[in-house]
Scaffold this motif. Structure first.
Motif, short mmCIF file in Angstrom:
data_model
loop_
_atom_site.label_atom_id
_atom_site.label_comp_id
_atom_site.label_asym_id
_atom_site.label_seq_id
_atom_site.Cartn_x
_atom_site.Cartn_y
_atom_site.Cartn_z
N ARG A 111 0.82 -1.21 0.00
CA ARG A 111 0.00 0.00 0.00
C ARG A 111 0.86 1.26 0.00
O ARG A 111 1.90 1.32 0.66
CB ARG A 111 -0.91 0.00 1.23
CG ARG A 111 -1.98 1.07 1.20
CD ARG A 111 -2.95 0.91 2.34
NE ARG A 111 -3.61 -0.39 2.34
CZ ARG A 111 -4.71 -0.66 3.03
NH1 ARG A 111 -5.29 0.28 3.77
NH2 ARG A 111 -5.26 -1.85 2.98
N GLY A 226 -3.88 1.97 -3.12
CA GLY A 226 -4.26 3.24 -2.54
C GLY A 226 -3.98 4.46 -3.39
O GLY A 226 -3.88 5.58 -2.89
N ASN A 282 -7.20 5.39 1.75
CA ASN A 282 -6.95 4.25 2.63
C ASN A 282 -8.18 3.34 2.68
O ASN A 282 -8.06 2.10 2.65
CB ASN A 282 -6.58 4.73 4.03
CG ASN A 282 -5.97 3.63 4.86
OD1 ASN A 282 -5.07 2.91 4.42
ND2 ASN A 282 -6.45 3.47 6.09
N ALA A 285 -8.32 1.36 -0.54
CA ALA A 285 -7.39 0.23 -0.51
C ALA A 285 -7.94 -0.91 0.34
O ALA A 285 -7.83 -2.09 -0.03
CB ALA A 285 -6.03 0.69 0.01
#
Length: 315
Positions: A111, A226, A282, A285
């Protein structure tokens, strides 16, 4: 020049992952052909399934599907999106009791870390050149005053040597244009594992798609990492991406699309540093790492194939 091997597009990558994750004891009872009917001979001792990744309007598919008698050759049809299924259903009147949708999936991806200080925002384009690279380069010409930089990982090598030899010259001017722009770096072909390992070093995934895709694995990977997504609402992209991206309405006027992408990138470049934006990305993701991984998808495949096998046994 790097060696050009067999085709390694999204379909081939998904096929490799299918065999990696799905129960071999179940999969062994099936012959799964991808996209182009009868590109591998039909099996007389296995259950024939067509796993459709291509669009309904492709010239190498239409003649086969237009003959209703062909539909019985495959016991079952699996589609990679509801958009793809609906198009085939409406165009060819497929047997609905022998169709199912199982969406594409990805392996875990690192990420992107949250932005903590202002810097040049990094963007990347990873698709084939005919999926909107010309539109994106047009947008980059309008963004020389914005602190963003685009890396272009685009090539005709992804579909193998024969395809490269037949098509590369057509796109050379586009690659040369990318190579000469101040805010663009033309990288060229890199394997998928290189892209996925480096996604977390980028911030924005602008994808002005001008090709009706049935799904988009590159987009799923970018969202799981992300990255901020900017794309069109064309084909299955809205289904694949849901409400997470900034959408540009598709139009055949590519100049207008370039202008719209440029303005959206300009706006997003100012918003990327906000805590609300970072929190949003976030959450994005989290969503794709929960619903679009092969750890999740393998259960759907095992269950679906087991059900198809039982149907086949009972005639």
């Amino acid at each position: 020049m790097e060696e050009i091997l067999k085709p390694i597009g999204g379909t081939e990558l998904q096929e490799d992952l299918l065999h990696k994750y799905v129960d071999a004891n179940i999969l062994g009872d099936f012959q799964i052909c991808t996209s182009v009917p009868e590109k591998i001979p039909l099996s007389s001792n296995k259950i024939n399934v067509l796993w459709q990744q291509n669009s309904y309007d492709q010239p190498n598919l239409q003649p086969w599907f237009q003959k209703k008698e062909n539909h019985k050759k495959y016991f079952y049809y699996i589609f990679n999106s509801n958009w793809c299924y609906e198009k085939f259903r409406m165009a060819y009147d497929l047997p609905l009791d022998r169709c199912v949708v199982i969406k594409n999936a990805i392996e875990p991806i690192v990420r992107r870390p949250a932005l903590k200080e202002k810097r040049t925002l990094r963007m990347l384009y990873t698709s084939t050149p005919w999926r909107g690279l010309n539109v994106l380069l047009g947008a980059m010409q309008l963004l020389e005053d914005v602190d963003v930089h685009l890396d272009v990982y685009s090539s005709t090598k992804i579909y193998g040597k024969d395809f490269y030899d037949a098509n590369n010259d057509r796109y050379k001017p586009l690659f040369e244009q990318a190579s000469q722009m101040k805010n663009v770096t033309y990288v060229g072909h890199k394997p998928n594992d290189f892209i996925t390992k480096n996604l977390a070093t980028y911030d924005i995934f602008p994808y002005p798609n001008t090709w009706e895709e049935t799904s988009c694995i590159a987009m799923i990977e970018a969202m799981a990492a992300g990255l901020q997504i900017i794309t069109t609402n064309y084909g299955a992209l809205y289904e694949t991406c849901c409400d997470w991206p900034s959408y540009i309405n598709y139009t055949k006027n590519y100049k207008l699309m370039s202008q719209a992408f440029a303005e959206t990138i300009r706006t997003i470049s100012k918003e990327m540093y906000k805590e609300t934006t970072q929190n949003f990305l976030n959450s994005q993701a989290d969503y794709y790492n929960k619903f679009y991984t092969w750890e999740q998808r393998r259960h759907e495949w095992n269950s679906t194939l087991s059900n198809i096998r039982e149907m086949h046994r009972h005639g």
